[in-house]
Motif scaffolding. Structure first.
Motif, mmCIF file in Angstrom:
data_model
loop_
_atom_site.group_PDB
_atom_site.id
_atom_site.type_symbol
_atom_site.label_atom_id
_atom_site.label_comp_id
_atom_site.label_asym_id
_atom_site.label_seq_id
_atom_site.Cartn_x
_atom_site.Cartn_y
_atom_site.Cartn_z
ATOM 1 N N ASP A 151 9.036 -0.059 -3.520
ATOM 2 C CA ASP A 151 7.913 -0.993 -3.509
ATOM 3 C C ASP A 151 7.565 -1.395 -2.084
ATOM 4 O O ASP A 151 8.433 -1.757 -1.290
ATOM 5 C CB ASP A 151 8.258 -2.238 -4.331
ATOM 6 N N GLU A 152 6.264 -1.323 -1.752
ATOM 7 C CA GLU A 152 5.821 -1.662 -0.400
ATOM 8 C C GLU A 152 6.012 -3.142 -0.075
ATOM 9 O O GLU A 152 5.922 -3.538 1.091
ATOM 10 C CB GLU A 152 4.349 -1.294 -0.230
ATOM 11 N N LEU A 153 6.308 -3.971 -1.082
ATOM 12 C CA LEU A 153 6.516 -5.398 -0.843
ATOM 13 C C LEU A 153 7.963 -5.725 -0.461
ATOM 14 O O LEU A 153 8.259 -6.866 -0.109
ATOM 15 C CB LEU A 153 6.130 -6.199 -2.094
ATOM 16 N N THR A 155 11.075 -6.433 1.687
ATOM 17 C CA THR A 155 11.090 -7.012 3.024
ATOM 18 C C THR A 155 12.516 -7.048 3.555
ATOM 19 O O THR A 155 13.445 -7.425 2.834
ATOM 20 C CB THR A 155 10.532 -8.444 2.993
#
Length: 281
Positions: A151-153, A155
């Motif tokens: 997922d690009e989210l 962190t």
């Protein structure tokens, strides 16, 4: 039609669908062979399933250079595969990015399940050790024992929590179509690990601190690290940012390559440097 299969390898071929139980067959092909396989899918029943067992999570941060260099990507995948195979796990592919543009991925592992009523898995993710988790993926693969969260989210520096459920073929309609959740596991991506270019003379090996990393290890290769290339020397773990070489004598005039691995939370959080190299004196 499944093209480009290899001869001499025993394949498991499985067919399933919503509202149908799975049917499978194992097949080994000879060179040039075309084989037709038939499957019989019986009606599904709403049987309760147990959740996946021995769930584990590992976070990876890869060097930014893999987005610019095919060789760097090969080196990253080679070290990652070597580490995961040594841990008894299945390797994965690189995923999304850190703030410096480096891929982040969290890999989930669990024991394989053989059950003709299994349709797939529900993957749930959140940021709380006790709160509700949100659905991240419906993994439509009953033979799976691995999932890569790209997922690009995601962190760096944040802890993510996961649970996995088993889904039967009546999902989402059956009363028992989703199992209870697995144990909750967590992983926290680390920051980028950069080599110190001023320290490569070649020794000692030097690098900059990676955010969140607690220990570091150096892997040295006598050829460019690619698939099926094992390091011929590895250092002990250190909490510092440099390591001296104490391995076998190096061949003068030969080029050597190295990677630095940073870990935390035991080794559940991992960050890898780009490839460094030097010519031995």
């Amino acid at each position: 039609v499944l093209p480009d299969l290899q001869a001499g390898i025993r394949y498991l071929v499985l067919a399933n669908g919503r509202q149908f139980r799975s049917d499978s067959v194992r097949v080994t092909l000879i060179a040039g062979e075309t084989r037709e396989l038939n499957f019989v899918l019986s009606d599904a029943s709403d049987v309760p399933l147990d959740p996946p067992q021995n769930v584990d999570a590992v976070a990876w941060t890869a060097p930014a250079a893999i987005s610019r260099s095919r060789e760097s990507l090969q080196a990253y995948r080679a070290l990652k595969e070597w580490l995961t195979v040594r841990d008894g796990r299945r390797p994965a592919q690189p995923g999304r990015l850190t703030s410096l543009g480096n891929p982040i991925e969290i890999d989930l592992y669990w024991d394989p399940i053989v059950d003709s009523d299994l349709f797939g898995f529900g993957i749930y993710r959140g940021t709380s050790p006790t709160g509700d988790l949100s659905s991240a993926e419906l993994l439509r693969e009953p033979t799976a024992s691995f999932y890569a969260d790209n997922d690009e989210l995601l962190t760096e520096g944040r802890t993510y929590y996961y649970e996995i459920t088993c889904l039967n073929a009546t999902y989402p309609d059956g009363r028992n179509s989703e199992s209870p959740p697995s144990e909750r596991v967590s992983a926290r991506p680390l920051g980028d690990l950069r080599l110190d270019p001023l320290g490569m003379g070649p020794f000692p090996f030097r690098w900059f601190t990676a955010s969140g990393a607690e220990r570091y290890k150096v892997y040295l290769y006598d050829r460019f690290p690619a698939m099926a290339t094992d390091p011929f020397w590895e250092s002990d773990f250190t909490t510092g940012t440099s390591v001296s070489y104490d391995g076998p004598r190096l061949a003068p005039g030969r080029r050597y390559y190295f990677l630095v691995l940073g870990v935390a939370n035991g080794t559940a959080s991992r960050t890898i440097s780009d490839v460094g190299s030097f010519v031995a004196n």
